[in-house]
Design a protein around this motif. Structure first.
Motif, short mmCIF file in Angstrom:
data_model
loop_
_atom_site.label_atom_id
_atom_site.label_comp_id
_atom_site.label_asym_id
_atom_site.label_seq_id
_atom_site.Cartn_x
_atom_site.Cartn_y
_atom_site.Cartn_z
N TRP A 45 16.69 24.40 -19.00
CA TRP A 45 16.75 23.44 -17.90
C TRP A 45 17.96 22.51 -17.97
N ASP A 46 18.45 22.22 -19.17
CA ASP A 46 19.55 21.27 -19.30
C ASP A 46 20.92 21.95 -19.35
N ASN A 47 20.99 23.24 -19.01
CA ASN A 47 22.27 23.95 -18.96
C ASN A 47 23.14 23.35 -17.86
N ALA A 48 24.41 23.12 -18.14
CA ALA A 48 25.31 22.49 -17.19
C ALA A 48 25.51 23.31 -15.91
N SER A 49 25.18 24.61 -15.95
CA SER A 49 25.34 25.48 -14.77
C SER A 49 24.18 25.34 -13.78
N LEU A 50 23.12 24.61 -14.16
CA LEU A 50 21.93 24.47 -13.30
C LEU A 50 21.82 23.06 -12.73
N THR A 51 21.40 22.98 -11.48
CA THR A 51 21.13 21.70 -10.84
C THR A 51 19.74 21.77 -10.20
N PHE A 52 18.85 20.88 -10.62
CA PHE A 52 17.50 20.78 -10.03
C PHE A 52 17.52 19.64 -9.03
N SER A 53 16.89 19.85 -7.86
CA SER A 53 16.85 18.79 -6.85
C SER A 53 15.62 18.95 -5.96
N GLY A 54 15.38 17.93 -5.09
CA GLY A 54 14.34 18.00 -4.09
C GLY A 54 12.97 17.59 -4.57
N TYR A 55 12.86 16.97 -5.70
CA TYR A 55 11.55 16.57 -6.24
C TYR A 55 11.61 15.11 -6.64
N ASN A 56 10.42 14.52 -6.82
CA ASN A 56 10.32 13.14 -7.28
C ASN A 56 9.29 13.13 -8.40
N MET A 57 9.72 12.98 -9.62
CA MET A 57 8.83 13.05 -10.77
C MET A 57 7.82 11.91 -10.82
N SER A 58 8.01 10.87 -10.05
CA SER A 58 7.05 9.77 -10.06
C SER A 58 5.99 9.92 -8.97
N THR A 59 6.07 10.96 -8.16
CA THR A 59 5.09 11.20 -7.10
C THR A 59 4.16 12.33 -7.52
N LEU A 60 2.86 12.05 -7.53
CA LEU A 60 1.87 13.06 -7.93
C LEU A 60 1.69 14.10 -6.83
N GLY A 61 1.28 15.31 -7.23
CA GLY A 61 0.97 16.36 -6.28
C GLY A 61 1.98 17.48 -6.27
N GLU A 62 1.78 18.42 -5.30
CA GLU A 62 2.67 19.57 -5.19
C GLU A 62 4.00 19.18 -4.55
N GLN A 63 5.05 19.76 -5.09
CA GLN A 63 6.37 19.52 -4.53
C GLN A 63 7.19 20.80 -4.69
N LYS A 64 8.17 20.93 -3.84
CA LYS A 64 9.09 22.06 -3.96
C LYS A 64 10.33 21.57 -4.69
N VAL A 65 10.74 22.34 -5.69
CA VAL A 65 11.95 22.02 -6.42
C VAL A 65 12.99 23.08 -6.05
N SER A 66 14.20 22.64 -5.84
CA SER A 66 15.31 23.55 -5.56
C SER A 66 16.18 23.63 -6.80
N VAL A 67 16.67 24.84 -7.08
CA VAL A 67 17.54 25.03 -8.24
C VAL A 67 18.79 25.76 -7.76
N ALA A 68 19.92 25.22 -8.15
CA ALA A 68 21.21 25.86 -7.85
C ALA A 68 21.86 26.26 -9.17
N TYR A 69 22.43 27.45 -9.17
CA TYR A 69 23.17 27.94 -10.33
C TYR A 69 24.60 28.20 -9.89
N SER A 70 25.56 27.73 -10.69
CA SER A 70 26.96 28.01 -10.43
C SER A 70 27.62 28.35 -11.76
N GLY A 71 28.04 29.61 -11.89
CA GLY A 71 28.67 30.07 -13.12
C GLY A 71 29.95 30.82 -12.82
N SER A 72 30.58 31.31 -13.87
CA SER A 72 31.87 31.98 -13.71
C SER A 72 31.77 33.27 -12.91
N CYS A 73 30.59 33.92 -12.87
CA CYS A 73 30.43 35.18 -12.15
C CYS A 73 29.75 35.01 -10.80
#
Length: 176
Positions: A136-164
């Motif tokens: 999860w802490d790899n520099a090529s990954l970005t997690f967004s679209g969630y709020n860790m302080s809000t209870l319940g179901e949420q959608k998390v978006s993940v973007a990957y950007s690497g050399s390939c």
């Protein structure tokens, strides 16, 4: 070219043949025995060593002794049996690109409120079938679209950007 060497102790004539390598684009190729003039005898095992450049993969490998013969690339080491003639070895490399990314763990995760994605892994799948798991802490990954302080179901978006290449995904999490 043929080179004939006679060893008096064995009273046998051994004919050695040439191995030539077509200079590849996208990687390096060597052989064992090393390519050159008069280096391998008929029936000898020749190993082809392949090193793709970054963001490349080996897509085909063959030798030619007057006609093409595919060398199995399903698993290294890549070998062929030297025929009774000179050969030319040719490797073909293709672009390795990102096909998709997916969460490694269950897509319906429960995470503790006010914590991070510690332990979460994302699998990067490339067009040649290779995969790579990233923490999860790899520099090529970005997690967004969630709020860790809000209870319940949420959608998390993940973007990957690497050399390939790059890719995006989203999945459900539950903050508990």
């Amino acid at each position: 070219k043929k080179q004939t060497t006679t060893y008096s102790n064995f009273a046998k004539t051994c004919t050695l043949y040439d191995i030539e390598i077509t200079i590849p684009s996208g990687g390096e190729v060597t052989t064992t025995p090393a390519a050159g003039t008069g280096v391998a005898g008929e029936g000898q095992t020749v190993t082809v060593n392949v090193t793709p450049n970054s963001c490349k993969y080996l897509s085909a490998l063959k030798y030619n002794d007057g006609s093409d013969h595919a060398i199995n690339i399903a698993a290294a080491p890549y070998t062929f049996t030297m025929p009774a003639s000179n050969v030319t070895v040719t490797a073909t490399f293709a672009d390795k690109t990102v096909s998709r990314i997916d969460p490694v763990t269950s897509t319906n995760r429960a995470l503790m409120q006010n914590t991070s994605f510690v332990g979460e892994q994302i699998r990067v799948t490339y067009n040649n079938g290779e995969t790579e798991d990233l923490a999860w802490d790899n520099a090529s990954l970005t997690f967004s679209g969630y709020n860790m302080s809000t209870l319940g179901e949420q959608k998390v978006s993940v973007a990957y950007s690497g050399s390939c290449g790059s890719a995006n995904t989203s999945y459900e999490i539950e903050i508990t």
